[in-house]
Design a protein around this motif. Structure first.
Motif, PDB file in Angstrom:
ATOM      1  N   MET A  15      12.874  -8.078  -1.974  1.00 15.95           N
ATOM      2  CA  MET A  15      11.463  -7.703  -2.458  1.00 15.95           C
ATOM      3  C   MET A  15      11.141  -7.008  -1.736  1.00 15.95           C
ATOM      4  SD  MET A  15      12.000  -8.178  -6.090  1.00 15.95           S
ATOM      5  CE  MET A  15      10.789  -8.107  -5.579  1.00 15.95           C
ATOM      6  N   HIS A  19       8.164  -3.440  -2.034  1.00 19.15           N
ATOM      7  CA  HIS A  19       6.347  -3.054  -1.289  1.00 19.15           C
ATOM      8  C   HIS A  19       6.611  -2.950   0.158  1.00 19.15           C
ATOM      9  CE1 HIS A  19       6.817  -7.158  -3.373  1.00 19.15           C
ATOM     10  NE2 HIS A  19       4.826  -7.361  -3.210  1.00 19.15           N
ATOM     11  N   ILE A  75       6.458 -11.434   0.864  1.00 21.01           N
ATOM     12  CA  ILE A  75       6.807 -11.982   0.381  1.00 21.01           C
ATOM     13  C   ILE A  75       8.121 -12.574   0.531  1.00 21.01           C
ATOM     14  CG2 ILE A  75       8.323 -10.294  -0.542  1.00 21.01           C
ATOM     15  CD1 ILE A  75       6.378  -8.437   1.125  1.00 21.01           C
ATOM     16  N   HIS A  81       5.323 -20.319   0.009  1.00 18.09           N
ATOM     17  CA  HIS A  81       3.196 -19.166  -1.197  1.00 18.09           C
ATOM     18  C   HIS A  81       2.888 -20.373  -0.306  1.00 18.09           C
ATOM     19  CE1 HIS A  81       6.368 -16.750  -4.287  1.00 18.09           C
ATOM     20  NE2 HIS A  81       6.815 -16.649  -3.319  1.00 18.09           N
ATOM     21  N   GLU A  98       3.192 -14.197  -3.481  1.00 13.27           N
ATOM     22  CA  GLU A  98       4.265 -13.064  -4.977  1.00 13.27           C
ATOM     23  C   GLU A  98       3.853 -14.500  -5.532  1.00 13.27           C
ATOM     24  OE1 GLU A  98       5.776 -11.691  -6.331  1.00 13.27           O
ATOM     25  OE2 GLU A  98       5.217  -9.566  -5.067  1.00 13.27           O
ATOM     26  N   LYS A  99       4.368 -13.848  -6.590  1.00  9.72           N
ATOM     27  CA  LYS A  99       4.310 -15.118  -8.006  1.00  9.72           C
ATOM     28  C   LYS A  99       6.444 -16.003  -7.779  1.00  9.72           C
ATOM     29  CE  LYS A  99       7.279 -13.909 -10.520  1.00  9.72           C
ATOM     30  NZ  LYS A  99       8.507 -14.487  -9.938  1.00  9.72           N
ATOM     31  N   GLY A 125       0.524 -10.982  -6.995  1.00  7.53           N
ATOM     32  CA  GLY A 125       1.630 -10.005  -7.892  1.00  7.53           C
ATOM     33  C   GLY A 125       2.120 -10.040  -9.179  1.00  7.53           C
ATOM     34  N   SER A 127       3.553  -7.975 -11.575  1.00 14.49           N
ATOM     35  CA  SER A 127       3.823  -5.914 -11.411  1.00 14.49           C
ATOM     36  C   SER A 127       3.425  -6.007 -12.854  1.00 14.49           C
ATOM     37  CB  SER A 127       4.735  -6.323 -10.278  1.00 14.49           C
ATOM     38  OG  SER A 127       6.126  -7.192 -11.138  1.00 14.49           O
TER      39      SER A 127
END
Length: 352
Positions: A15, A19, A75, A81, A98-99, A125, A127
């Motif tokens: 990922m 980015h 990421i 997280h 990020e989620k 994020g 998106s």
């Protein structure tokens, strides 16, 4: 152009490539530091990005504490997280995280207490707020184009988890690393799309299921238990009594990355699909003699906006209310928590 902001990237897996491409598209952002526990990968990416040896970190706190790093883009896998956010609050470092927001809601509540005492600039994020058709749909709803919204249908379907593909056991099937399966991976985006387009969740009633209970460990060849969901569906009541139906799975053979939303109003209907980002399907009566049928319209280029453009806007005090912030991450995790509770109890759960 304004000041160039020096960013540090934590987590260099697949990922991170997306980015890095987004960063390269913006003159205001410059990668000066990297962090990953995989030293070989760290060295390779550092060479690609011309990052100096003394800015190549294997310890995330060292990067976050680096005074030359203006902001962090993280990421990392889900179980890290909360730790990254906690360290950024500790060192007062802006972050694009990020989620899903955290592994679970307990972590989210802990972070909220820290954040209340020491807030930081934080973007999460989500998106799909940056899909042109989704942005156009939001404006049409604001303009009352389809009248009062009554209900929405949200689907996010992928196929990679289906047995036909024989996907091995990876971290996304491990609850201790990922928290949930499809719910946190894809469902978090469905929740944010509904919050973005409609408003807050008031109650949920859910069903979660695992279809493939064992997968082969790619290293040992042994079968390992899957302890996360392959399927999640829920009904919800949102702001102003809007009813929502949501379904997500990674076992929908034939689906690619099918995140779509249909919004039903008194005067018409809007349908958007992330796989057709520059088109919108709309059914409204535009003329007195016109039949009520769906027509596909092109979305104007003015609705195009790159995700990290908003991160720059946040860092330079030019942000808008549509930027997904710490609060949006927290609220999203709260809804995820109540969906899990509803699935476990078989009851509708009210969201405070």
């Amino acid at each position: 152009m304004g000041k160039v902001l020096n960013v540090g990237v934590i987590g260099l897996g697949d990922m991170a490539n997306a980015h890095r491409r987004m960063i390269k598209e913006l003159e205001q952002l410059n990668i000066i530091a990297l962090c990953d526990v995989n030293k070989d990968l760290l060295g390779k990416v550092a060479n690609d990005e011309n990052v100096d040896k003394d800015k190549q970190y294997t310890d995330m706190e060292a990067l976050i504490a680096d005074s030359s790093v203006d902001a962090v883009i993280s990421i990392v896998p889900n179980h890290l997280h909360a730790k990254v956010l906690e360290l950024c609050i500790k060192h007062q470092k802006p972050i694009m995280a990020e989620k899903p927001f955290t592994l679970n809601f307990d972590e989210a509540e802990y972070l909220a207490k820290l954040y209340e005492k020491q807030p930081i600039l934080c973007m999460v994020g989500f998106s799909y707020r940056y899909i042109p058709s989704f942005r156009y749909a939001k404006e049409l709803i604001k303009e009352n184009t389809i009248g009062q919204v009554r209900h929405i249908a949200v689907r996010y379907l992928q196929s990679f988890g289906a047995p036909i593909y024989e996907v091995p056991y990876v971290w996304r099937f491990n609850k201790s690393v990922t928290g949930t399966g499809v719910l946190g991976d894809l469902g978090a985006h469905m929740i944010d799309s509904a919050r973005y387009l409609i408003g807050e969740f008031r109650s949920v009633a859910s069903l979660m299921e695992t279809f493939v209970h064992e997968r082969k460990d790619p290293i040992t060849g042994e079968m390992k238990k899957v302890d996360v969901d392959d399927y999640a569906s829920f009904q919800a009541i949102l702001e102003n009594g809007v009813i929502g139906n949501f379904i997500s799975t990674r076992n929908a053979v034939g689906s690619g990355n099918q995140h779509e939303v249909t919004i039903y109003g008194d005067l018409g209907t809007i349908h958007v699909n992330c796989e057709r980002p520059t088109e919108i399907d709309i059914c409204i009566k535009e003329e007195t003699d016109q039949a009520l049928i769906f027509r596909t319209k092109a979305v104007s280029e003015k609705y195009q906006r790159q995700q990290l453009e908003d991160f720059v806007a946040l860092l330079t005090n030019n942000s808008s209310s549509d930027i997904p912030t710490f609060f949006d991450g927290y609220q999203n995790q709260k809804v995820l928590e109540y969906i899990i509770q509803s699935s476990q109890t078989g009851k509708t759960v009210t969201i405070d």
